[in-house]
Design a protein around this motif. Sequence first.
Motif, mmCIF file in Angstrom:
data_model
loop_
_atom_site.group_PDB
_atom_site.id
_atom_site.type_symbol
_atom_site.label_atom_id
_atom_site.label_comp_id
_atom_site.label_asym_id
_atom_site.label_seq_id
_atom_site.Cartn_x
_atom_site.Cartn_y
_atom_site.Cartn_z
ATOM 1 N N TRP A 4 0.834 -1.204 0.000
ATOM 2 C CA TRP A 4 0.000 0.000 0.000
ATOM 3 C C TRP A 4 0.868 1.254 0.000
ATOM 4 O O TRP A 4 1.840 1.330 0.749
ATOM 5 N N GLN A 5 0.503 2.243 -0.799
ATOM 6 C CA GLN A 5 1.282 3.487 -0.860
ATOM 7 C C GLN A 5 0.370 4.702 -0.997
ATOM 8 O O GLN A 5 -0.599 4.665 -1.748
ATOM 9 N N PHE A 6 0.750 5.768 -0.311
ATOM 10 C CA PHE A 6 0.163 7.077 -0.608
ATOM 11 C C PHE A 6 1.037 7.760 -1.653
ATOM 12 O O PHE A 6 2.263 7.715 -1.555
ATOM 13 N N ASN A 7 0.433 8.359 -2.654
ATOM 14 C CA ASN A 7 1.194 9.090 -3.664
ATOM 15 C C ASN A 7 0.603 10.476 -3.851
ATOM 16 O O ASN A 7 -0.617 10.629 -3.993
ATOM 17 N N LEU A 8 1.487 11.468 -3.841
ATOM 18 C CA LEU A 8 1.044 12.853 -4.018
ATOM 19 C C LEU A 8 0.808 13.115 -5.498
ATOM 20 O O LEU A 8 1.694 12.926 -6.322
ATOM 21 N N LYS A 9 -0.390 13.545 -5.859
ATOM 22 C CA LYS A 9 -0.739 13.765 -7.271
ATOM 23 C C LYS A 9 -0.705 15.238 -7.649
ATOM 24 O O LYS A 9 -0.534 15.590 -8.812
ATOM 25 N N ALA A 10 -0.952 16.108 -6.683
ATOM 26 C CA ALA A 10 -0.878 17.548 -6.959
ATOM 27 C C ALA A 10 -0.535 18.247 -5.662
ATOM 28 O O ALA A 10 -1.074 17.915 -4.601
ATOM 29 N N GLU A 11 0.378 19.183 -5.741
ATOM 30 C CA GLU A 11 0.789 19.963 -4.570
ATOM 31 C C GLU A 11 -0.252 21.045 -4.289
ATOM 32 O O GLU A 11 -0.584 21.315 -3.148
ATOM 33 N N ARG A 12 -0.772 21.656 -5.385
ATOM 34 C CA ARG A 12 -1.762 22.726 -5.222
ATOM 35 C C ARG A 12 -2.873 22.558 -6.265
ATOM 36 O O ARG A 12 -2.695 22.925 -7.423
ATOM 37 N N SER A 13 -3.968 22.016 -5.844
ATOM 38 C CA SER A 13 -5.062 21.768 -6.790
ATOM 39 C C SER A 13 -5.804 23.052 -7.139
ATOM 40 O O SER A 13 -6.558 23.088 -8.103
ATOM 41 N N GLY A 14 -5.637 24.104 -6.326
ATOM 42 C CA GLY A 14 -6.345 25.362 -6.588
ATOM 43 C C GLY A 14 -7.731 25.413 -5.975
ATOM 44 O O GLY A 14 -8.363 26.455 -5.909
ATOM 45 N N ILE A 15 -8.226 24.259 -5.526
ATOM 46 C CA ILE A 15 -9.573 24.219 -4.942
ATOM 47 C C ILE A 15 -9.588 23.148 -3.848
ATOM 48 O O ILE A 15 -8.965 22.095 -4.006
ATOM 49 N N VAL A 16 -10.264 23.445 -2.742
ATOM 50 C CA VAL A 16 -10.415 22.453 -1.675
ATOM 51 C C VAL A 16 -11.522 21.485 -2.085
ATOM 52 O O VAL A 16 -12.645 21.911 -2.344
ATOM 53 N N ALA A 17 -11.185 20.205 -2.164
ATOM 54 C CA ALA A 17 -12.188 19.218 -2.579
ATOM 55 C C ALA A 17 -12.987 18.766 -1.366
ATOM 56 O O ALA A 17 -12.762 17.711 -0.798
ATOM 57 N N LEU A 18 -13.950 19.598 -1.012
ATOM 58 C CA LEU A 18 -14.795 19.312 0.143
ATOM 59 C C LEU A 18 -15.766 18.163 -0.168
ATOM 60 O O LEU A 18 -16.136 17.388 0.695
ATOM 61 N N GLU A 19 -16.164 18.078 -1.450
ATOM 62 C CA GLU A 19 -17.027 16.979 -1.915
ATOM 63 C C GLU A 19 -16.412 16.437 -3.193
ATOM 64 O O GLU A 19 -15.809 17.200 -3.953
ATOM 65 N N SER A 20 -16.575 15.132 -3.444
ATOM 66 C CA SER A 20 -16.084 14.589 -4.712
ATOM 67 C C SER A 20 -16.981 13.453 -5.194
ATOM 68 O O SER A 20 -17.554 12.717 -4.390
ATOM 69 N N ILE A 21 -17.115 13.377 -6.516
ATOM 70 C CA ILE A 21 -17.875 12.275 -7.116
ATOM 71 C C ILE A 21 -17.300 11.960 -8.499
ATOM 72 O O ILE A 21 -17.079 12.865 -9.311
ATOM 73 N N VAL A 22 -17.052 10.685 -8.740
ATOM 74 C CA VAL A 22 -16.580 10.245 -10.053
ATOM 75 C C VAL A 22 -17.764 10.320 -11.017
ATOM 76 O O VAL A 22 -18.830 9.763 -10.741
ATOM 77 N N VAL A 23 -17.573 11.024 -12.156
ATOM 78 C CA VAL A 23 -18.674 11.173 -13.112
ATOM 79 C C VAL A 23 -18.394 10.528 -14.465
ATOM 80 O O VAL A 23 -19.275 10.504 -15.326
ATOM 81 N N SER A 24 -17.176 10.030 -14.669
ATOM 82 C CA SER A 24 -16.855 9.327 -15.911
ATOM 83 C C SER A 24 -15.579 8.527 -15.638
ATOM 84 O O SER A 24 -14.980 8.669 -14.571
ATOM 85 N N PRO A 25 -15.137 7.697 -16.597
ATOM 86 C CA PRO A 25 -13.928 6.907 -16.323
ATOM 87 C C PRO A 25 -12.702 7.757 -16.007
ATOM 88 O O PRO A 25 -11.756 7.279 -15.387
ATOM 89 N N THR A 26 -12.701 9.023 -16.419
ATOM 90 C CA THR A 26 -11.506 9.854 -16.213
ATOM 91 C C THR A 26 -11.747 11.105 -15.372
ATOM 92 O O THR A 26 -10.795 11.822 -15.067
ATOM 93 N N LEU A 27 -12.993 11.391 -15.013
ATOM 94 C CA LEU A 27 -13.279 12.686 -14.380
ATOM 95 C C LEU A 27 -13.977 12.561 -13.028
ATOM 96 O O LEU A 27 -14.884 11.741 -12.846
ATOM 97 N N VAL A 28 -13.540 13.431 -12.120
ATOM 98 C CA VAL A 28 -14.162 13.536 -10.802
ATOM 99 C C VAL A 28 -14.606 14.980 -10.627
ATOM 100 O O VAL A 28 -13.832 15.901 -10.904
ATOM 101 N N VAL A 29 -15.850 15.189 -10.216
ATOM 102 C CA VAL A 29 -16.276 16.552 -9.882
ATOM 103 C C VAL A 29 -15.879 16.838 -8.438
ATOM 104 O O VAL A 29 -16.145 16.035 -7.542
ATOM 105 N N PHE A 30 -15.201 17.960 -8.241
ATOM 106 C CA PHE A 30 -14.903 18.478 -6.897
ATOM 107 C C PHE A 30 -15.823 19.670 -6.648
ATOM 108 O O PHE A 30 -15.980 20.530 -7.522
ATOM 109 N N PHE A 31 -16.401 19.741 -5.461
ATOM 110 C CA PHE A 31 -17.082 20.963 -5.034
ATOM 111 C C PHE A 31 -16.440 21.460 -3.751
ATOM 112 O O PHE A 31 -16.115 20.671 -2.869
ATOM 113 N N ASP A 32 -16.302 22.774 -3.654
ATOM 114 C CA ASP A 32 -15.964 23.419 -2.394
ATOM 115 C C ASP A 32 -17.139 24.310 -2.030
ATOM 116 O O ASP A 32 -18.126 24.386 -2.767
#
Length: 559
Positions: free
Chosen positions: A28-56
């Motif tokens: 098991w590993q944690f991997n950092l994918k982005a240092e600064r996403s520009g938005i706090v992902a307070l909510e998230s939902i996968v909406v397609s094979p490649t996309l996740v909607v983030f809401f703050d």
Amino acid sequence: MFQTTLHLLFVLVVTGRGLAAPSTPTGWQFNLKAERSGIVALESIVVSPTLVVFFDRATNDPLQINNHSAWGALWNLETSTVRALDVLTNSFCASGALLSNGTMASIGGDPNGFPGNPAIHPGTQAIRLFEPCDSPTGEGCTLFEDPVTLHLLEKRWYPSSVRIFDGSLLIVGGMHEETPFYNTDPALSFEFFPPKESTPRPSEFLNRSLPANLFPRVFALPDGKVFMVANNQSIIYDIEANTERILPDIPNNVRVTNPIDGSAILLPLSPPDFVPEVLVCGGTQTDTIDPSLLTSQTPASSQCSRIRLDEEGIARGWEVEHMLEGRMMPELVHLPNGQVLIANGARTGFAAIASVSDPVGGSNADHAVLVPSLYTPDAPLGTRISNVGLPSSGIARVYHSSITLTPQGNFLIAGSNPNNNSSVTAGVKFPSEFRVQTLDPPFMFVERPKILSMPKKLAFGKSFTVPIAVPSTLAHPGAKVQVSLMDLGFSSHAFHSSARLVFMNAKISQDGKSLTFTTPPNGRVYPPGPATIFLTIDDVTSEGAWVMMGSGNPPPTLE
Ligand SMILES: *[C@@H]1O[C@H](CO)[C@@H](O)[C@H](O)[C@H]1NC(C)=O
Ligand SMILES: *[C@@H]1O[C@H](CO)[C@@H](O)[C@H](O)[C@H]1NC(C)=O
Ligand SMILES: *[C@@H]1O[C@H](CO)[C@@H](O)[C@H](O)[C@H]1NC(C)=O
Ligand SMILES: *[C@@H]1O[C@H](CO)[C@@H](O)[C@H](O)[C@H]1NC(C)=O
Ligand SMILES: *[C@@H]1O[C@H](CO)[C@@H](O)[C@H](O)[C@H]1NC(C)=O
Ligand SMILES: *[C@@H]1O[C@H](CO)[C@@H](O)[C@H](O)[C@H]1NC(C)=O
């Protein structure tokens, strides 16, 4: 009975082998994918094979769109980048789910704007629609809102929602206005999207479970009824008869909904009987809700309570077991092999911001838990929870964070912001968190089975045969084969609305080149809508195949 016992033994043997495996650099590993996403992902939902909607919440996130801070974005799972979405209404503390036609509906939110950001409309009655997006990058895909004609019947901040048997959403509870800690202005009702009637349905359960009953934990059961937990109470709601059946309280005075966030999950459903079981973990034992009497140092509960929702199970009541530590705001997330990830949260305190007697910065909680655990539902009581081989994330994920299983089979973890806005970073113990991580299971680093193709749409109660590729390491007689049909859920406030795992009877052909599986019998077992299918062989999981379960038609609307 005989069959159940056999199944249990089989799973135990396999699990035992999994746990005994030496922890290697490919564990098991944690991997950092982005240092600064520009938005706090307070909510998230996968909406397609490649996309996740983030809401703050609508606030001062650095990500900009149309000359104002964005509070919605598409996270690209392939490139680890965000594309801002222009949201009209304040999505602060909303819920949501995918509908039977693949459209994502985000519902409810906060009434307020934010100084200097003129673009914000009140979100309490909001319905935000994101139609199915075929572009892998989200190009051209936008959020649709029309607050005047498309809105909830009642104002709801902190509601829950769940997709039900006809592919629509049941929307539960919440409060009318912004209140600092607990539910002082409650929406004591249910409604549907699309609506089934012109007025909300009153709920005695929501009245009884006041005042710590925000974000009720709700699950669509395989008979079409809905199980709900709020505060320390639980019911089964019969949508068709509009009746509530009261079930036993969560034992030992433990409360599990906001602002005393425990979490809950519907354990995997298996053929032929799909007997539902619910697991509820974390929260705290308290008799008072007065924030001036509560502290960020109050120990959270380690209690997990589990109930089987058939007559025999209900008569037996809740069975109690314990996590390795207390957790406020734990996240319970399905793995495709039927285990449950227990992640995030804090060892002490409460949910919400700056309301208890001694917040830490803005946080009502303290002592973030950084090491996840795994829960193995079929293991014997007392041995189900382990963190062997699980690393530390190194990043506190407390209030306003999110986590979701991805179609790739790993977990996307983002957010955390127990602060008044998104610019609180310097010198604060729990800053506004813009780092995005994945938690990668060991199978991400070995050769995995592959589902080579899959029909886009699957009918209920049918068998399908699809081509697969099985690595030689997994091609042996007696391998444990699991095929899971999953809703990845909508992550908000330590709960994953509509998250679901239904195992399907499945068989790999003798030549190892095709997989035959049988879909669930009807939309009560798996509410019609988008699903991800994973093939797991000996705990090594394939990437998921994104399908539409059922007709793909819109849910029924009120005539
Ligand atoms: C954004 O601001 C710039 C400069 O003030 C202006 O030219 C542009 O029209 C604005 N765009 C929008 C979408 O308002
Ligand atoms: C809630 O319960 C209280 C008493 O327990 C009762 O007085 C009140 O009328 C109920 N409210 C609703 C909306 O049912
Ligand atoms: C649930 O909460 C109520 C109200 O605080 C309390 O009276 C009851 O004893 C609790 N139930 C259990 C099993 O602790
Ligand atoms: C956040 O805002 C609340 C309400 O305005 C205030 O009481 C609190 O002190 C603020 N917290 C911080 C850390 O400034
Ligand atoms: C953000 O919140 C912090 C802490 O409460 C406060 O000091 C700061 O003024 C706020 N910034 C804005 C733009 O509201
Ligand atoms: C799906 O159904 C919803 C609710 O009826 C509707 O608003 C939306 O436009 C539909 N989307 C598609 C793609 O049919």
